[in-house]
Write a protein that holds these residues in place. Structure first.
Motif, PDB file in Angstrom:
ATOM      1  N   ASP A  15       3.905  10.715   1.117  1.00  0.00           N
ATOM      2  CA  ASP A  15       3.348  11.608   2.590  1.00  0.00           C
ATOM      3  C   ASP A  15       4.024  10.015   3.265  1.00  0.00           C
ATOM      4  O   ASP A  15       2.988  10.317   4.399  1.00  0.00           O
ATOM      5  CB  ASP A  15       2.023  10.970   2.176  1.00  0.00           C
ATOM      6  CG  ASP A  15       1.340  12.247   1.325  1.00  0.00           C
ATOM      7  OD1 ASP A  15       2.203  13.765   1.861  1.00  0.00           O
ATOM      8  OD2 ASP A  15       0.346  12.661   0.649  1.00  0.00           O
ATOM      9  N   VAL A  16       4.382   8.730   2.673  1.00  0.00           N
ATOM     10  CA  VAL A  16       4.334   7.760   3.201  1.00  0.00           C
ATOM     11  C   VAL A  16       6.230   7.792   3.846  1.00  0.00           C
ATOM     12  O   VAL A  16       6.033   7.146   4.196  1.00  0.00           O
ATOM     13  CB  VAL A  16       4.155   6.049   2.456  1.00  0.00           C
ATOM     14  CG1 VAL A  16       2.678   6.765   2.844  1.00  0.00           C
ATOM     15  CG2 VAL A  16       4.919   6.481   1.281  1.00  0.00           C
ATOM     16  N   GLY A  52       2.552   1.372  -3.581  1.00  0.00           N
ATOM     17  CA  GLY A  52       1.489   1.950  -4.578  1.00  0.00           C
ATOM     18  C   GLY A  52       1.397   0.565  -5.673  1.00  0.00           C
ATOM     19  O   GLY A  52       1.558  -0.415  -5.301  1.00  0.00           O
ATOM     20  N   ASN A  78       1.319  12.894  -8.451  1.00  0.00           N
ATOM     21  CA  ASN A  78       0.044  11.877  -7.613  1.00  0.00           C
ATOM     22  C   ASN A  78       1.271  11.521  -6.280  1.00  0.00           C
ATOM     23  O   ASN A  78       1.403  11.021  -5.715  1.00  0.00           O
ATOM     24  CB  ASN A  78      -1.271  11.427  -8.285  1.00  0.00           C
ATOM     25  CG  ASN A  78      -1.695  10.319  -6.711  1.00  0.00           C
ATOM     26  OD1 ASN A  78      -1.198   9.043  -7.547  1.00  0.00           O
ATOM     27  ND2 ASN A  78      -3.009  11.289  -7.169  1.00  0.00           N
ATOM     28  N   ARG A  79       1.936  10.300  -7.398  1.00  0.00           N
ATOM     29  CA  ARG A  79       2.586   9.083  -6.981  1.00  0.00           C
ATOM     30  C   ARG A  79       4.029  10.085  -6.589  1.00  0.00           C
ATOM     31  O   ARG A  79       4.191   9.419  -4.687  1.00  0.00           O
ATOM     32  CB  ARG A  79       3.424   8.882  -7.780  1.00  0.00           C
ATOM     33  CG  ARG A  79       2.794   7.446  -9.154  1.00  0.00           C
ATOM     34  CD  ARG A  79       1.492   6.749  -8.584  1.00  0.00           C
ATOM     35  NE  ARG A  79       0.453   5.753  -8.791  1.00  0.00           N
ATOM     36  CZ  ARG A  79      -0.387   6.150  -9.698  1.00  0.00           C
ATOM     37  NH1 ARG A  79      -0.786   8.135  -9.972  1.00  0.00           N
ATOM     38  NH2 ARG A  79      -0.987   6.188 -10.468  1.00  0.00           N
ATOM     39  N   GLU A  92       0.782  -1.551  -0.079  1.00  0.00           N
ATOM     40  CA  GLU A  92      -0.187  -0.197  -0.018  1.00  0.00           C
ATOM     41  C   GLU A  92       0.822   0.798  -0.435  1.00  0.00           C
ATOM     42  O   GLU A  92       0.463   2.105  -0.747  1.00  0.00           O
ATOM     43  CB  GLU A  92      -0.677   0.548   1.373  1.00  0.00           C
ATOM     44  CG  GLU A  92      -1.870   1.050   1.080  1.00  0.00           C
ATOM     45  CD  GLU A  92      -2.982   0.832   2.506  1.00  0.00           C
ATOM     46  OE1 GLU A  92      -3.112   1.897   2.956  1.00  0.00           O
ATOM     47  OE2 GLU A  92      -3.435  -0.529   2.515  1.00  0.00           O
ATOM     48  N   ALA A  93       1.953   1.735   0.477  1.00  0.00           N
ATOM     49  CA  ALA A  93       2.977   2.500   1.036  1.00  0.00           C
ATOM     50  C   ALA A  93       3.205   2.618  -0.741  1.00  0.00           C
ATOM     51  O   ALA A  93       3.618   3.820  -0.738  1.00  0.00           O
ATOM     52  CB  ALA A  93       3.607   2.329   2.268  1.00  0.00           C
ATOM     53  N   ARG A 127       2.481  11.113  -3.139  1.00  0.00           N
ATOM     54  CA  ARG A 127       1.989   9.230  -1.902  1.00  0.00           C
ATOM     55  C   ARG A 127       3.530   9.436  -1.564  1.00  0.00           C
ATOM     56  O   ARG A 127       3.651   9.167   0.112  1.00  0.00           O
ATOM     57  CB  ARG A 127       1.350   8.526  -2.796  1.00  0.00           C
ATOM     58  CG  ARG A 127       0.807   7.499  -1.902  1.00  0.00           C
ATOM     59  CD  ARG A 127       0.829   6.016  -2.942  1.00  0.00           C
ATOM     60  NE  ARG A 127       0.064   5.059  -2.667  1.00  0.00           N
ATOM     61  CZ  ARG A 127      -0.580   5.283  -1.739  1.00  0.00           C
ATOM     62  NH1 ARG A 127      -1.505   6.075  -1.318  1.00  0.00           N
ATOM     63  NH2 ARG A 127      -0.947   3.820  -0.514  1.00  0.00           N
ATOM     64  N   LEU A 128       4.420   9.122  -2.148  1.00  0.00           N
ATOM     65  CA  LEU A 128       5.709   8.723  -1.520  1.00  0.00           C
ATOM     66  C   LEU A 128       6.999   9.682  -0.773  1.00  0.00           C
ATOM     67  O   LEU A 128       7.092   8.843   0.630  1.00  0.00           O
ATOM     68  CB  LEU A 128       6.423   8.326  -2.917  1.00  0.00           C
ATOM     69  CG  LEU A 128       6.494   7.537  -3.665  1.00  0.00           C
ATOM     70  CD1 LEU A 128       7.537   7.287  -5.095  1.00  0.00           C
ATOM     71  CD2 LEU A 128       6.965   6.357  -2.895  1.00  0.00           C
ATOM     72  N   SER A 159       5.043   4.278  -8.552  1.00  0.00           N
ATOM     73  CA  SER A 159       5.985   4.933  -7.565  1.00  0.00           C
ATOM     74  C   SER A 159       7.262   3.977  -7.923  1.00  0.00           C
ATOM     75  O   SER A 159       8.371   4.125  -7.424  1.00  0.00           O
ATOM     76  CB  SER A 159       5.121   3.534  -6.104  1.00  0.00           C
ATOM     77  OG  SER A 159       3.986   4.713  -6.137  1.00  0.00           O
TER      78      SER A 159
END
Length: 158
Positions: A65-66, A24, A58-59, A21-22, A62-63, A28
């Motif tokens: 954010d995690v 993606g 977006n990716r 999930e982290a 996300r990377l 990613s």
């Protein structure tokens, strides 16, 4: 009987789905590969990967954010942003190498070019292996799952 996990009991706590999930999906991993190759800026990642700008944004978000990438102003030009691997991101290196080696063996059937080598002696890196505490290579049949409590009890009994 082979290696079996009590899947129903651990589903909510398992680290594998959380790791997936982290990360993606495919983009990613390709962004992470670009980061390991020294690419730091949005434009150079976008042009090297040929990824749509909205997907890349977006990716990358996300990377960040995690905690796999850090987003920082570029030291030479504070208006530009750099994406740098964090310690958490750097810890993904063995996973990336293992996936590459697996792909060479099972998907492409040939070694990747360029070859990943040790800088010191310019020899190709060894295959990523699962090792025992004392360094022995382990195969599937050598492995078992045990509850942490069982291990703690066994150590206490020694």
């Amino acid at each position: 009987m082979g290696l079996r996990e009590p899947l129903a009991q651990i589903a909510a706590e398992c680290s594998l789905p959380k790791a997936l999930e982290a990360m993606g999906e495919r983009w990613s991993f390709l962004i992470l590969r670009a980061a390991f190759n020294g690419l730091k800026h949005f434009e150079e990642i976008q042009s090297n990967l040929g990824i749509a700008r909205n997907i890349l944004a977006n990716r990358l978000g996300r990377l960040v954010d995690v905690g796999i990438l850090d987003r920082e102003p570029c030291p030479e030009d504070r208006r530009k942003i750099e994406y740098r691997l964090t310690e958490k991101g750097l810890d993904l290196l063995p996973t990336m190498i293992a996936l590459r080696q697996w792909g060479e063996k099972w998907e492409t059937g040939c070694p990747s070019n360029p070859v990943l080598v040790d800088k010191r002696d310019l020899m190709p890196v060894a295959d990523v292996r699962v090792l025992s505490q004392d360094g022995r290579p382990l195969v599937w049949e050598d492995l078992a799952f045990r509850w942490r409590e069982e291990l703690d009890e066994a150590r206490a009994a020694e």
